[in-house]
Design an enzyme around this catalytic site. Structure first.
Site, PDB file in Angstrom:
ATOM      1  N   GLY A 291       0.833  -1.203   0.000  1.00 32.42           N
ATOM      2  CA  GLY A 291       0.000   0.000   0.000  1.00 32.42           C
ATOM      3  C   GLY A 291       0.860   1.242   0.000  1.00 32.42           C
ATOM      4  O   GLY A 291       2.020   1.206  -0.401  1.00 32.42           O
ATOM      5  N   CYS A 292       0.312   2.336   0.458  1.00 34.63           N
ATOM      6  CA  CYS A 292       1.006   3.618   0.474  1.00 34.63           C
ATOM      7  C   CYS A 292       2.347   3.503   1.205  1.00 34.63           C
ATOM      8  O   CYS A 292       2.397   3.105   2.362  1.00 34.63           O
ATOM      9  CB  CYS A 292       0.126   4.670   1.156  1.00 34.63           C
ATOM     10  N   PHE A 293       3.414   3.851   0.507  1.00 28.65           N
ATOM     11  CA  PHE A 293       4.740   3.650   1.098  1.00 28.65           C
ATOM     12  C   PHE A 293       5.007   4.524   2.313  1.00 28.65           C
ATOM     13  O   PHE A 293       5.859   4.211   3.131  1.00 28.65           O
ATOM     14  CB  PHE A 293       5.859   3.739   0.077  1.00 28.65           C
TER      15      PHE A 293
END
Length: 181
Positions: free
Chosen positions: A23-25
């Site tokens: 997902g979002c880093f």
């Protein structure tokens, strides 16, 4: 030829590299560092296993580059093992959702373990099987395990983003699971 290791990641003669996408880093980096900061040598967020050379955040967000938002970790195996990092990976996000985490949808948010050698492939597959039985018995894990092909550092403002911007966006699926799904 694209590099498989961040050009700015600190390493040592004995360190190893782990690369994951969940997902979002921003959130992936944040949760790893909150839990293992003293046991990791360094981390970098970036874009991995896509087709474009030197992709930008804007390009990756279109979904056309097929890069995953990834976290690269440099670690000393005497302080933390690759297996521990991968076990944590399966507990810090939902590996049963395809190309999404929480409200973040797209191939750049896919769950993927990017391996650097045959031993990592073996460990990642073993941990996936264990986690499927113990933590996700009713939902199939969709995490892909594949060799790392490339890694490009994300723009500087993405590095340590949630430490620099504590009120910034945090994906609601990034938390440590304490009970099976």
């Amino acid at each position: 030829m694209a590099s498989t290791i961040s050009k700015t990641l600190k390493t040592s003669s004995t360190s190893q590299i782990a690369t994951v996408a969940a997902g979002c880093f921003w959130g992936v980096e944040h949760i790893y560092l909150k839990n293992f900061k003293d046991r990791l040598l360094d981390t970098k967020v970036g874009y991995s296993n896509g087709s474009a050379e030197s992709p930008s955040y804007k390009a990756v967000c279109t979904g056309n580059t097929n890069h995953a938002e990834a976290l690269q970790i440099s670690f000393e195996p005497t302080k933390i093992t690759y297996k521990e990092l991968i076990e944590f990976f399966f507990l810090m996000h939902d590996p049963t959702t395809l190309n999404s985490q929480g409200p973040d949808i797209g191939t750049q948010y896919r769950s993927i373990i990017l391996t650097h050698d045959d031993n990592q492939v073996k460990i990642a597959n073993e941990v996936l099987k264990e986690m499927q039985v113990k933590w996700y018995p009713n939902d199939k894990i969709v995490t892909v395990i594949e060799p790392i092909k490339n890694f490009y550092d994300a723009e500087e403002y993405h590095q340590l983003y949630l430490f620099e911007n504590p009120s910034g966006y945090q994906c609601p699926s990034h938390f440590i699971r304490t009970t099976p799904k």
